[in-house]
Scaffold this motif. Sequence first.
Motif, PDB file in Angstrom:
ATOM      1  N   GLU A 184       0.809  -1.213   0.000  1.00 25.70           N
ATOM      2  CA  GLU A 184       0.000   0.000   0.000  1.00 25.70           C
ATOM      3  C   GLU A 184       0.847   1.270   0.000  1.00 25.70           C
ATOM      4  O   GLU A 184       0.324   2.352   0.259  1.00 25.70           O
ATOM      5  CB  GLU A 184      -0.959  -0.013   1.189  1.00 25.70           C
ATOM      6  CG  GLU A 184      -1.970  -1.147   1.102  1.00 25.70           C
ATOM      7  CD  GLU A 184      -3.000  -1.113   2.218  1.00 25.70           C
ATOM      8  OE1 GLU A 184      -2.812  -0.341   3.179  1.00 25.70           O
ATOM      9  OE2 GLU A 184      -3.987  -1.861   2.131  1.00 25.70           O
ATOM     10  N   SER A 185       2.111   1.134  -0.288  1.00 32.62           N
ATOM     11  CA  SER A 185       2.978   2.299  -0.400  1.00 32.62           C
ATOM     12  C   SER A 185       4.222   1.904  -1.171  1.00 32.62           C
ATOM     13  O   SER A 185       4.495   0.718  -1.371  1.00 32.62           O
ATOM     14  CB  SER A 185       3.354   2.848   0.985  1.00 32.62           C
ATOM     15  OG  SER A 185       4.091   1.885   1.714  1.00 32.62           O
ATOM     16  N   TYR A 189       7.727   9.111  -2.612  1.00 33.87           N
ATOM     17  CA  TYR A 189       6.994   8.220  -1.720  1.00 33.87           C
ATOM     18  C   TYR A 189       5.518   8.348  -2.038  1.00 33.87           C
ATOM     19  O   TYR A 189       5.000   9.456  -2.211  1.00 33.87           O
ATOM     20  CB  TYR A 189       7.241   8.600  -0.261  1.00 33.87           C
ATOM     21  CG  TYR A 189       6.343   7.871   0.722  1.00 33.87           C
ATOM     22  CD1 TYR A 189       6.543   6.528   1.010  1.00 33.87           C
ATOM     23  CD2 TYR A 189       5.291   8.544   1.358  1.00 33.87           C
ATOM     24  CE1 TYR A 189       5.713   5.869   1.907  1.00 33.87           C
ATOM     25  CE2 TYR A 189       4.468   7.896   2.258  1.00 33.87           C
ATOM     26  CZ  TYR A 189       4.679   6.546   2.536  1.00 33.87           C
ATOM     27  OH  TYR A 189       3.862   5.887   3.416  1.00 33.87           O
ATOM     28  N   SER A 231       1.637   6.801  -0.849  1.00 31.46           N
ATOM     29  CA  SER A 231       0.814   5.959   0.020  1.00 31.46           C
ATOM     30  C   SER A 231      -0.668   6.302  -0.107  1.00 31.46           C
ATOM     31  O   SER A 231      -1.469   5.864   0.722  1.00 31.46           O
ATOM     32  CB  SER A 231       1.252   6.109   1.480  1.00 31.46           C
ATOM     33  OG  SER A 231       1.002   7.424   1.950  1.00 31.46           O
ATOM     34  N   GLY A 272      -3.820   8.828   2.974  1.00 30.00           N
ATOM     35  CA  GLY A 272      -2.400   8.784   2.687  1.00 30.00           C
ATOM     36  C   GLY A 272      -1.864  10.045   2.053  1.00 30.00           C
ATOM     37  O   GLY A 272      -2.529  11.087   1.976  1.00 30.00           O
ATOM     38  N   ASP A 311       1.397  11.644  -0.914  1.00 28.44           N
ATOM     39  CA  ASP A 311       2.435  11.466  -1.925  1.00 28.44           C
ATOM     40  C   ASP A 311       3.425  12.609  -1.762  1.00 28.44           C
ATOM     41  O   ASP A 311       3.022  13.763  -1.539  1.00 28.44           O
ATOM     42  CB  ASP A 311       1.855  11.511  -3.347  1.00 28.44           C
ATOM     43  CG  ASP A 311       0.886  10.377  -3.623  1.00 28.44           C
ATOM     44  OD1 ASP A 311       0.986   9.341  -2.958  1.00 28.44           O
ATOM     45  OD2 ASP A 311       0.026  10.548  -4.507  1.00 28.44           O
TER      46      ASP A 311
END
Length: 970
Positions: free
Chosen positions: A723-724, A768, A770, A783, A785
């Motif tokens: 999930e990431s 990154y 998520s 989440g 980014d």
Amino acid sequence: MRTLFIAVTLVLCTVSLSLAAKFDTSFSYSTIETEHFSIHYHQGLEPAARKVAAIAEETHPLLVQEFRWQPAGKTQVVLIDSSDFINGLAVTIPYNAVYLQVVPPTVASTLGEYDDWLRVLFTHEYAHILSSDPARGYSRVTRAIFGKPWPALDPLSVLFFFATAPPNTFLPRWWHEGMATWAETKYTGVGRGKGSYYDMVFRAAVADDNLPSVDQINGDVAYWPSGHLAYMYGYRLQRYIADTYGPDAAGKLAIAHSGRLPYLIGRPPEDLFHGKDYSDIYRDMIVALKLEQTAHIKELSRAPFTPLTSVNDQGENLTNPRFSPDGSRIAFTRRDPNEHTSGVVTDASGKKVLAQFRRQSSDGSLSWSPDGKSVYFTQAEIDRGFNTYQDLYVHDLDRGETRRITKGERLGDAQVAPDGKTVAAVISSRGSQNLALLDLSQGEKPQPRQVTSYSLERVASPNFSPDGRSICYVLTDNTGMSALRIYDTVDKTDRALFRASHTFAFPVFGPDGSTIYYISNETGVFNLFAYDLKGGASYQVSHLLTGAIQPAPAPDGSSMLLSSYSSKGFKIARMELDRSRWSIARGPSLPSARTAPLAAPTETEQATAPPSSRYSAAKTLLPRFWLPKIYGDGSDQAVIGAFTAGADVLGYNSYAVSAAYSDGRKRGYFSFTYLNDYFYPTLSLRAHNEPLVYSDLYQKGYDYWEVNRGAELAASVPVNFLESAYRIKGGYELLDQKALSRLNSNGTFGGIPVFQGRRNNLFAGISYESALKYPYSISSEDGCDLAFLYRYFGRDIGSDQNLSEYSASFEQYLRLSKTRLPHQVLYLRLSGALADGDLQYGQQAFQIGGAPSEYNQYPLRGYPARSMTGKYVATGTLEYRAPLAYPFSGPGTAPAFLEKVHGALFTDAGQVWDDNRSFHANETRVGAGAELRADLTIGYWARVTPAVGFAHGFNRGGENQVYFTLYLGL
């Protein structure tokens, strides 16, 4: 419009570009060559590869005759064991290739009923090849000239792609999946179309008057059965066509479509089936389906149905119910299109939720600890960068914490022994499943101990007896037989209680250990049965209209929890257990559609398969197509060239090459990109000599053209989680910029200083991601980014500038409510950049203004596009997003489907400055407004979000704007 072209292209090419997918770098591939196939497999899969080689050659003439098409050249078949979940993929561009995950499907999946899993999977995917690949008429001519192309990312190339790619590529998903599912059903002993799962879905839909219209299978609905609709109702449509218009109708349709331009799908069925188009035939099919299932319902209604009491229906798919050891609580898995999958603990009534914890992708199983303080379960995570494997976890209910117990062990269906010291689980490896035991007293990372040694067979649903000595489980072989077996943990013996040709699953001991309950489709419906261990007799316990799975007896033996099916999914239900109502005789039954399986390849046939050799990328790496390219370079004549690309079937090597000539400027251009995925970091090499335009530079009304010549060597390291994901990249770029546009004598263009010379640079970055979204989401809603990139330009590395560039962005998604108005989202975006060093030139300055798009890095709504420039930039956006409607409808079978309508209220702020104009807060430009957005699927495959908006800029240079933009993946 260009963005729309690219959006369509990206989505349509997703399947083809998967040729460049990354596999575990520890995999070492070999190849078996047969007459019509190249079978590629990694270590440990040779038995599966030899079996598939025999299946493939046996299936080939059947499907060639069915679809009236003989592929040119061999079809590439890749066997992979990188996932604990079923999957298959077929692509026809630029060559025919099939990818098969060798793990058997879980019993609870739509593919859970089969005679030979690898045969079913291969038949389905190869049917995709033979129904998608044909060409006739104009398509045969274009294929002879251009091959089967991928498009380059320019509008003209996209148009050429539509004109030259296999026409059947552009047919609806229900056509493709329906055709393949129909073929899998016809040419195997079971297949989904002969299984009780599909029949359960159709029966419940008729009983509840909840049948989808043709436009709903034409799009992508969020509600159950969502992604299965194209398979289920596409299959019923193809079956109806074959039953009504002849068994050769599938081949006639595939060939008829293969000479038509994309999206003109109405004429072939009209020509073949008495003037009826697919919408007409679908309506006829629904009538026939209602008649069939009404008769089934009538037959089943000859006896009273077993009453079920609803326990919990808060969610779409509620599965794997389990009573706590003392019976005071219930745990189950909830999957729902509105939120994340979770484990749920309720009181004994099922109405009051006591605890809830997130679960990632999993088989859904769970098990209580004997003291009732913890719940054990399995779920997936990324292993070795690219594999999706399940491991054992435990959730502490008192602390609300989840702990991982194993890593990379590939476990499923975990069940804790009554003494809490041992876990029984299914362990998967190289297409085989076996029973394994874990000693929880071993420490932090216990190692599973495999206690059976089955090959290419499925083991499912181990369950401990109350005394902890015995484990019952189901073994499914590849001849259509299943066996209920008992493993003795003391004697270490394993024996079969009984075998049968129908499907049975989910065995569980009764509280006193004298009975094993299980689910079986022996009556054509998934009903509850009981096996008396003393008497050796089997009893039918329930008689249900639709069906139920995953039984869980109460500790006192008085009742049973089930995951009960309705047309809206699975819900948790309870049935009372009254042994006096059990029957050795089977109740009303439906006729079995199951047929004798095709003979499985014998060991001799598999042994005589050709010898294997080391995998060679070169055999699939050469170019298979080309497309013309026509573009501009600022001269008065078009630049004319050609484009090609390729990848070996394992994606270790991929490349794209173009070359062109400008008669207006009497010069040539080229570009070359190569990706190497043999190693964990992806290595890339790029060389180019191409024109580049800065449209309306500095809003002066002129386009500035230059030629960029250079090369780039880079490495990218993915760090993936389910999930990431992180991505770290770095490299060195050689870049030389030279003006094509005519400059003033002082080296300016329209009064703007422009740079000419070398801009060699070192770069490094990290990103990154998520952000998560769900089927009903209007954008990501959980989440964040973020990304950071640094570039160093220095004379010490060959640049004509001394400069450092920093850029960063951050996006945060916050879900506001899960109840009153779900899927409201607060979205925050912060981005900025700075250049520290030599004065930037016109091409290098940061610009803000205009609506968001793929080409506008620093939007500022309420101000003209790129209207403010500087050496430093900072922008921010705050949006409130809310759903307005969920139409999930479209115009019949036309290539357009409206999923969601939503709106946004926004505020943008930004400022640019430089060494001569410092940052001042009161110079910040602020704009605000609103957008109306719609999520559309166009061309059956491309998902886009067009938006119309109004914005007002509040500061100097601001204006009222009404604009249109297109989002790709909010």
